[in-house]
Design a protein around this motif. Structure first.
Motif, PDB file in Angstrom:
ATOM      1  N   GLY A   8       0.826  -1.211   0.000  1.00 11.10           N
ATOM      2  CA  GLY A   8       0.000   0.000   0.000  1.00 11.10           C
ATOM      3  C   GLY A   8       0.853   1.251   0.000  1.00 11.10           C
ATOM      4  O   GLY A   8       0.587   2.188   0.750  1.00 11.10           O
ATOM      5  N   GLY A   9       1.853   1.269  -0.877  1.00  7.53           N
ATOM      6  CA  GLY A   9       2.778   2.413  -0.922  1.00  7.53           C
ATOM      7  C   GLY A   9       2.344   3.509  -1.884  1.00  7.53           C
ATOM      8  O   GLY A   9       3.051   4.502  -2.041  1.00  7.53           O
ATOM      9  N   SER A  10       1.191   3.342  -2.506  1.00  7.72           N
ATOM     10  CA  SER A  10       0.779   4.310  -3.528  1.00  7.72           C
ATOM     11  C   SER A  10       0.257   5.617  -2.950  1.00  7.72           C
ATOM     12  O   SER A  10       0.318   6.651  -3.610  1.00  7.72           O
ATOM     13  CB  SER A  10      -0.300   3.682  -4.425  1.00  7.72           C
ATOM     14  OG  SER A  10      -1.324   3.114  -3.638  1.00  7.72           O
ATOM     15  N   LEU A  29      10.320  -1.191  -2.979  1.00 10.60           N
ATOM     16  CA  LEU A  29       9.328  -1.865  -3.805  1.00 10.60           C
ATOM     17  C   LEU A  29       7.983  -1.323  -3.356  1.00 10.60           C
ATOM     18  O   LEU A  29       7.557  -1.555  -2.216  1.00 10.60           O
ATOM     19  CB  LEU A  29       9.404  -3.378  -3.618  1.00 10.60           C
ATOM     20  CG  LEU A  29      10.815  -3.978  -3.703  1.00 10.60           C
ATOM     21  CD1 LEU A  29      10.787  -5.482  -3.464  1.00 10.60           C
ATOM     22  CD2 LEU A  29      11.461  -3.671  -5.040  1.00 10.60           C
ATOM     23  N   VAL A  30       7.369  -0.536  -4.219  1.00 10.23           N
ATOM     24  CA  VAL A  30       6.130   0.165  -3.877  1.00 10.23           C
ATOM     25  C   VAL A  30       4.951  -0.685  -4.351  1.00 10.23           C
ATOM     26  O   VAL A  30       4.632  -0.734  -5.527  1.00 10.23           O
ATOM     27  CB  VAL A  30       6.098   1.570  -4.523  1.00 10.23           C
ATOM     28  CG1 VAL A  30       4.760   2.265  -4.244  1.00 10.23           C
ATOM     29  CG2 VAL A  30       7.258   2.423  -4.038  1.00 10.23           C
ATOM     30  N   ASN A  31       4.317  -1.333  -3.389  1.00 12.70           N
ATOM     31  CA  ASN A  31       3.158  -2.185  -3.713  1.00 12.70           C
ATOM     32  C   ASN A  31       1.875  -1.350  -3.748  1.00 12.70           C
ATOM     33  O   ASN A  31       1.730  -0.364  -3.034  1.00 12.70           O
ATOM     34  CB  ASN A  31       3.045  -3.302  -2.671  1.00 12.70           C
ATOM     35  CG  ASN A  31       1.663  -3.928  -2.671  1.00 12.70           C
ATOM     36  OD1 ASN A  31       0.840  -3.635  -1.795  1.00 12.70           O
ATOM     37  ND2 ASN A  31       1.369  -4.744  -3.649  1.00 12.70           N
ATOM     38  N   TYR A  32       0.959  -1.781  -4.596  1.00 10.67           N
ATOM     39  CA  TYR A  32      -0.380  -1.175  -4.657  1.00 10.67           C
ATOM     40  C   TYR A  32      -1.294  -2.231  -5.246  1.00 10.67           C
ATOM     41  O   TYR A  32      -0.829  -3.259  -5.751  1.00 10.67           O
ATOM     42  CB  TYR A  32      -0.372   0.098  -5.520  1.00 10.67           C
ATOM     43  CG  TYR A  32      -0.113  -0.182  -6.972  1.00 10.67           C
ATOM     44  CD1 TYR A  32       1.157  -0.530  -7.415  1.00 10.67           C
ATOM     45  CD2 TYR A  32      -1.154  -0.154  -7.908  1.00 10.67           C
ATOM     46  CE1 TYR A  32       1.389  -0.842  -8.739  1.00 10.67           C
ATOM     47  CE2 TYR A  32      -0.929  -0.457  -9.230  1.00 10.67           C
ATOM     48  CZ  TYR A  32       0.345  -0.791  -9.645  1.00 10.67           C
ATOM     49  OH  TYR A  32       0.570  -1.117 -10.955  1.00 10.67           O
ATOM     50  N   VAL A  33      -2.621  -1.968  -5.221  1.00  6.80           N
ATOM     51  CA  VAL A  33      -3.542  -2.979  -5.764  1.00  6.80           C
ATOM     52  C   VAL A  33      -4.236  -2.504  -7.032  1.00  6.80           C
ATOM     53  O   VAL A  33      -4.455  -3.292  -7.948  1.00  6.80           O
ATOM     54  CB  VAL A  33      -4.547  -3.475  -4.706  1.00  6.80           C
ATOM     55  CG1 VAL A  33      -5.468  -2.361  -4.225  1.00  6.80           C
ATOM     56  CG2 VAL A  33      -5.380  -4.632  -5.214  1.00  6.80           C
ATOM     57  N   SER A  34      -4.568  -1.194  -7.095  1.00  6.28           N
ATOM     58  CA  SER A  34      -5.334  -0.742  -8.264  1.00  6.28           C
ATOM     59  C   SER A  34      -4.942   0.647  -8.756  1.00  6.28           C
ATOM     60  O   SER A  34      -5.135   0.954  -9.922  1.00  6.28           O
ATOM     61  CB  SER A  34      -6.834  -0.752  -7.934  1.00  6.28           C
ATOM     62  OG  SER A  34      -7.076   0.119  -6.852  1.00  6.28           O
ATOM     63  N   ASN A  35      -4.399   1.478  -7.892  1.00  5.57           N
ATOM     64  CA  ASN A  35      -4.200   2.881  -8.240  1.00  5.57           C
ATOM     65  C   ASN A  35      -2.808   3.117  -8.801  1.00  5.57           C
ATOM     66  O   ASN A  35      -1.939   3.701  -8.156  1.00  5.57           O
ATOM     67  CB  ASN A  35      -4.432   3.720  -6.973  1.00  5.57           C
ATOM     68  CG  ASN A  35      -4.955   5.083  -7.304  1.00  5.57           C
ATOM     69  OD1 ASN A  35      -4.639   5.637  -8.359  1.00  5.57           O
ATOM     70  ND2 ASN A  35      -5.749   5.647  -6.414  1.00  5.57           N
ATOM     71  N   ASP A  52      15.621   5.509  -5.132  1.00 10.40           N
ATOM     72  CA  ASP A  52      15.335   4.475  -6.120  1.00 10.40           C
ATOM     73  C   ASP A  52      14.108   3.678  -5.665  1.00 10.40           C
ATOM     74  O   ASP A  52      13.969   3.361  -4.475  1.00 10.40           O
ATOM     75  CB  ASP A  52      16.551   3.547  -6.234  1.00 10.40           C
ATOM     76  CG  ASP A  52      16.453   2.659  -7.456  1.00 10.40           C
ATOM     77  OD1 ASP A  52      15.668   2.988  -8.378  1.00 10.40           O
ATOM     78  OD2 ASP A  52      17.144   1.629  -7.486  1.00 10.40           O
ATOM     79  N   ALA A  53      13.233   3.367  -6.606  1.00 15.37           N
ATOM     80  CA  ALA A  53      12.016   2.622  -6.261  1.00 15.37           C
ATOM     81  C   ALA A  53      11.450   1.963  -7.504  1.00 15.37           C
ATOM     82  O   ALA A  53      11.686   2.423  -8.616  1.00 15.37           O
ATOM     83  CB  ALA A  53      10.967   3.584  -5.682  1.00 15.37           C
ATOM     84  N   VAL A  54      10.716   0.880  -7.303  1.00 20.65           N
ATOM     85  CA  VAL A  54      10.034   0.206  -8.421  1.00 20.65           C
ATOM     86  C   VAL A  54       8.604  -0.164  -7.993  1.00 20.65           C
ATOM     87  O   VAL A  54       8.333  -0.380  -6.809  1.00 20.65           O
ATOM     88  CB  VAL A  54      10.769  -1.082  -8.876  1.00 20.65           C
ATOM     89  CG1 VAL A  54      12.040  -0.764  -9.619  1.00 20.65           C
ATOM     90  CG2 VAL A  54      11.027  -2.015  -7.724  1.00 20.65           C
ATOM     91  N   LEU A  55       7.746  -0.259  -8.988  1.00 18.15           N
ATOM     92  CA  LEU A  55       6.363  -0.651  -8.717  1.00 18.15           C
ATOM     93  C   LEU A  55       6.267  -2.153  -8.516  1.00 18.15           C
ATOM     94  O   LEU A  55       6.986  -2.916  -9.153  1.00 18.15           O
ATOM     95  CB  LEU A  55       5.470  -0.293  -9.912  1.00 18.15           C
ATOM     96  CG  LEU A  55       5.211   1.182 -10.189  1.00 18.15           C
ATOM     97  CD1 LEU A  55       4.368   1.332 -11.449  1.00 18.15           C
ATOM     98  CD2 LEU A  55       4.497   1.823  -9.006  1.00 18.15           C
ATOM     99  N   MET A  56       5.364  -2.572  -7.645  1.00 20.58           N
ATOM    100  CA  MET A  56       5.118  -3.999  -7.461  1.00 20.58           C
ATOM    101  C   MET A  56       3.626  -4.194  -7.178  1.00 20.58           C
ATOM    102  O   MET A  56       3.166  -4.071  -6.038  1.00 20.58           O
ATOM    103  CB  MET A  56       5.957  -4.542  -6.313  1.00 20.58           C
ATOM    104  CG  MET A  56       6.158  -6.028  -6.413  1.00 20.58           C
ATOM    105  SD  MET A  56       6.900  -6.695  -4.932  1.00 20.58           S
ATOM    106  CE  MET A  56       8.295  -7.513  -5.612  1.00 20.58           C
ATOM    107  N   LYS A  57       2.885  -4.479  -8.243  1.00 20.61           N
ATOM    108  CA  LYS A  57       1.431  -4.597  -8.095  1.00 20.61           C
ATOM    109  C   LYS A  57       1.030  -5.993  -7.635  1.00 20.61           C
ATOM    110  O   LYS A  57       1.396  -6.981  -8.276  1.00 20.61           O
ATOM    111  CB  LYS A  57       0.755  -4.304  -9.435  1.00 20.61           C
ATOM    112  CG  LYS A  57      -0.759  -4.402  -9.380  1.00 20.61           C
ATOM    113  CD  LYS A  57      -1.406  -4.095 -10.712  1.00 20.61           C
ATOM    114  CE  LYS A  57      -2.918  -4.157 -10.555  1.00 20.61           C
ATOM    115  NZ  LYS A  57      -3.631  -3.830 -11.758  1.00 20.61           N
TER     116      LYS A  57
END
Ligand SMILES: NC(=O)c1ccc[n+]([C@@H]2O[C@H](COP(=O)([O-])OP(=O)(O)OC[C@H]3O[C@@H](n4cnc5c(N)ncnc54)[C@H](OP(=O)(O)O)[C@@H]3O)[C@@H](O)[C@H]2O)c1
Length: 242
Positions: A8-10, A29-35, A52-57
């Motif tokens: 839930g990092g979004s 690692l920036v987790n999110y579910v839909s946004n 530094d960061a990357v998306l992780m859905k």
């Protein structure tokens, strides 16, 4: 490279925590579910500040999706491991219990508490092998005190606090600390629609908290400076409850 996962990092508290951990040198690692747009904003902010960061859905309440996403990352990074995990993803679906649907009971338990299990059970083994790790769970005042209209959310957060204490004892000898943070009212999308003017009268500091204030506490718990603190649930609520 050091890696941290923030579920839930979004948005909201998770975004502030992601920025804080990035400023401490973690690739987040920036987790999110839909946004996705909001998650990308978190990444852009981190990069603008030189981090530094990357998306992780993935959906933390879905064990299979969580396993797939984390396994894929692990296969791409055979030499690395995620040394900090902040189990922050959460939802609320408030209602008095007489009107609470089974769906609203289940989704809140599965996200706020099930998500902790789905994520942490995969990450703890590499932490044990490396003899260092930080697990930080985003609980709530509701999990300590219980709140009217929140039997589901209070149960999930109370369970999360108990799980924090149990896991802390399981892994304490291996250099891993497990702690929870219990915010009161913090200004994010989650508290939209609440009557802030009325509620702040109950808070000794007479204001809601800011996500960055929670992030500073999480940053400390993630750091080596907190090395002798484990199994704790630390309140951050402007004096509302202790
Ligand atoms: N705000 C408060 O006053 C307060 C007080 C006490 C505790 N907390 C706790 O603090 C945490 C963060 O809250 P917040 O106020 O920052 O909430 P928020 O602004 O509503 O953000 C919730 C975050 O969780 C993510 N999320 C929701 N369900 C998910 C799922 N199934 N899988 C993965 N990610 C999911 C959302 O992703 P998307 O953007 O993709 O939807 C979003 O990033 C929660 O655990 C909450 O219970 C908040």
């Amino acid at each position: 490279m050091k890696y941290a996962l923030v579920t839930g990092g979004s948005r909201g508290i998770g975004r502030a925590v992601s920025l804080k951990l990035a400023s401490m040198g973690y690739t987040v690692l920036v987790n999110y579910v839909s946004n996705e747009a909001k998650a990308q904003e978190t990444i852009d902010q981190i990069k603008a500040e030189g981090g530094d960061a990357v998306l992780m859905k993935f959906d933390v309440s879905d064990a299979e999706q969580t396993r797939e996403a984390i396994s894929a990352w692990q296969q791409e990074h055979p030499e690395d491991y995620i040394e900090v995990v902040v189990n922050n993803a959460g939802i609320r679906r408030d209602n008095l219990i007489v009107w609470m649907s089974p769906e609203d009971w289940g989704s809140v338990i599965n996200t706020n508490l099930g998500g902790f299990y789905n994520v942490t059970s995969l990450l703890i083994k590499p932490m044990l092998l490396h003899r260092f790790g930080r697990v930080i769970n985003m609980a709530s005042l509701s999990g300590l005190k219980g709140m009217t209209g929140q039997t589901n959310y209070s149960a999930a957060k109370g369970g999360l606090i108990a799980a924090t204490k149990a896991l802390a004892q399981e892994v304490a000898r291996k250099g891993i600390t497990v702690n929870a943070v219990a915010p009161g009212f913090v200004r994010t999308d989650m508290v939209e629609g609440l009557d802030e003017a009325e509620l702040r009268k109950l808070i000794p500091m007479n204001r809601f908290g800011e996500p960055e204030e929670v992030a500073n506490l999480v940053g400390f718990l993630a750091s080596k400076e907190s090395s002798y603190i484990t199994g704790e649930c630390i309140s951050i609520n402007g004096g509302l409850y202790s």
